[in-house]
Write an enzyme that holds these catalytic residues in place. Sequence first.
Site, PDB file in Angstrom:
ATOM      1  N   GLY A 184       0.258  -0.526   5.190  1.00 23.21           N
ATOM      2  CA  GLY A 184       0.823  -1.835   5.496  1.00 23.21           C
ATOM      3  C   GLY A 184      -0.169  -2.890   5.917  1.00 23.21           C
ATOM      4  O   GLY A 184      -0.076  -3.443   7.007  1.00 23.21           O
ATOM      5  N   GLY A 185      -1.167  -3.204   5.063  1.00 24.17           N
ATOM      6  CA  GLY A 185      -2.062  -4.332   5.314  1.00 24.17           C
ATOM      7  C   GLY A 185      -2.715  -4.278   6.686  1.00 24.17           C
ATOM      8  O   GLY A 185      -3.287  -3.273   7.104  1.00 24.17           O
ATOM      9  N   THR A 229       0.842  -1.190   0.000  1.00 22.79           N
ATOM     10  CA  THR A 229       0.000   0.000   0.000  1.00 22.79           C
ATOM     11  C   THR A 229       0.879   1.243   0.000  1.00 22.79           C
ATOM     12  O   THR A 229       1.990   1.213   0.519  1.00 22.79           O
ATOM     13  CB  THR A 229      -0.893   0.002   1.261  1.00 22.79           C
ATOM     14  OG1 THR A 229      -1.607  -1.223   1.341  1.00 22.79           O
ATOM     15  CG2 THR A 229      -1.871   1.152   1.253  1.00 22.79           C
TER      16      THR A 229
END
Length: 535
Positions: free
Chosen positions: A437-438, A355
């Site tokens: 970051g997920g 991302t």
Amino acid sequence: MLPFDAQHYPYASRRNVVYANRGMVATAQPLAAQAGLQVLQAGGNAIDAAVATAAALSVVEPTANGIGGDAFALVWHGGQLHGLNASGPAPQTMTREALSARNITEMPKYGALPVTVPGTPAAWVALSQRFGTLPLTTSMAGAIELARNGFPVSPSVAFAWQVATKLLRENLKESHFQPWFDTFAPERAPQAGEIWRSAGHAQTLQSIAEDKAEGFYRGPLAEKIASFVQSAGGYLSVQDLGQYQAEWVDPISVNYRGYDVWEIPPSGHGLVALMALNILKGFDFSDRDSTLTHHRQIEAMKLAFADGLAHIADPRSMRVSIADLLSDAYADERRALIGAQASMPMPGEPSRGGTVYLSTADHQGNMVSMIQSNYMGFGSGLVVPGTGIGLHNRGNNFSLDPKHPNCLAPGKKPYHTIIPGFLTKAGKAVGPFGVMGGFMQPQGHVQVVMNTVDFGLNPQASLDAPRWEWESGNRVNIERSTPEHLYHALARLGHDVAWSNNRLAFGRGQIIWRNEAGVLCGGTEPRSDGQIAAW
């Protein structure tokens, strides 16, 4: 040429916060930040700059986002906060039963099946048309030039590119993955400082800028995308693309010690960050680096994720209301579960994602918090030949359990990990923030908000501070810069603590705050190639 290593930094470094009063762009890639600043200086506003930066990031950081991904945004304009959900749904002909007939029992990571409708181009158009002042051809010109003429790859992007290339070479053997290698690693992944360019990417961006993404969703590009996905065994159709529109939504918030913390509502999991903060506001915090502070943060995050993974889905499928999950009574109930020892959360094993996040602000008072993503780095591993369009794999987050609210269904949006954040106080904008970051994202949001509000850290120090990441069960990863006493103390409380040297695993954040005098103050991520471009 000097024989230095762009990945080797043996000594501690420090950045100061950046001040400006005309405009500011904060992102993880300097060339993208400069693209946004150039648009501000050309007369554009913060929204134009956000589009410029986002489009440039699709070129200069393809390891984490691209034209074929999704995007969310929070926009402060006219004294109000507006939310944009530009995530895409599953194809209309894709059903759990169809996958079951193909002996598929869980959503795959790679290939055509996890490809949902890409929302990123629609996000750029929606932002520009509603709040922008410049045409897309102007805002996106910098991104097009970077793709056409090439750019030197930055160190963190080069590192992620090399890791991803090795992983994909090991896992992607079918012929429909070859366009990915042709586009991104024809011989090998680029090293830091090497020039990379993509003529196909430039042509696609030019098309989106000129026709406002009509060709992408309802024209020649749509036909290419659908045909390629179907040839690879997927379901995405020209009808799915043609029916898509980005959705303006009402942001959701909780009040944390006098500040309103804002997120995009589900299908995104910003709700997880808000639930954790709602639990944590019932405690008093004075020492950031104490064992009790870390223990309570981790336990609150585990409880919030337990609820998030159980209930968050396309809002049309959710069986529990957002208001109930964010009620003070429910927060009190969950807070009471935090004891002196680490506890096991409900089932759910978060994974990592790819991302990019950006913040922009201008002297007129406009501010943007925006995030876009392919997911899991390069996404599905599929690139539409000749276009530079790397397709995301957001459908991997669907459940195939018919009893779960996030179960795959035609036209349904999956549980989504990308979340922009925004802070206000007494109805006035403080500013945008985010940590990409997920499944690290809500955890990063909570830590940054607490660093700011509870511990009084400036934007740069809030991002510099060591981070932790709850992974699953009682497993917690902590950065090497964390004081050693915390490692041992948390282990004694039952946390399964592990040191981690992976700087990128703890997310990459950006912050811009505005003070009462209208002066902007920004911080950028020290774990990557971040830069504040200021005017």
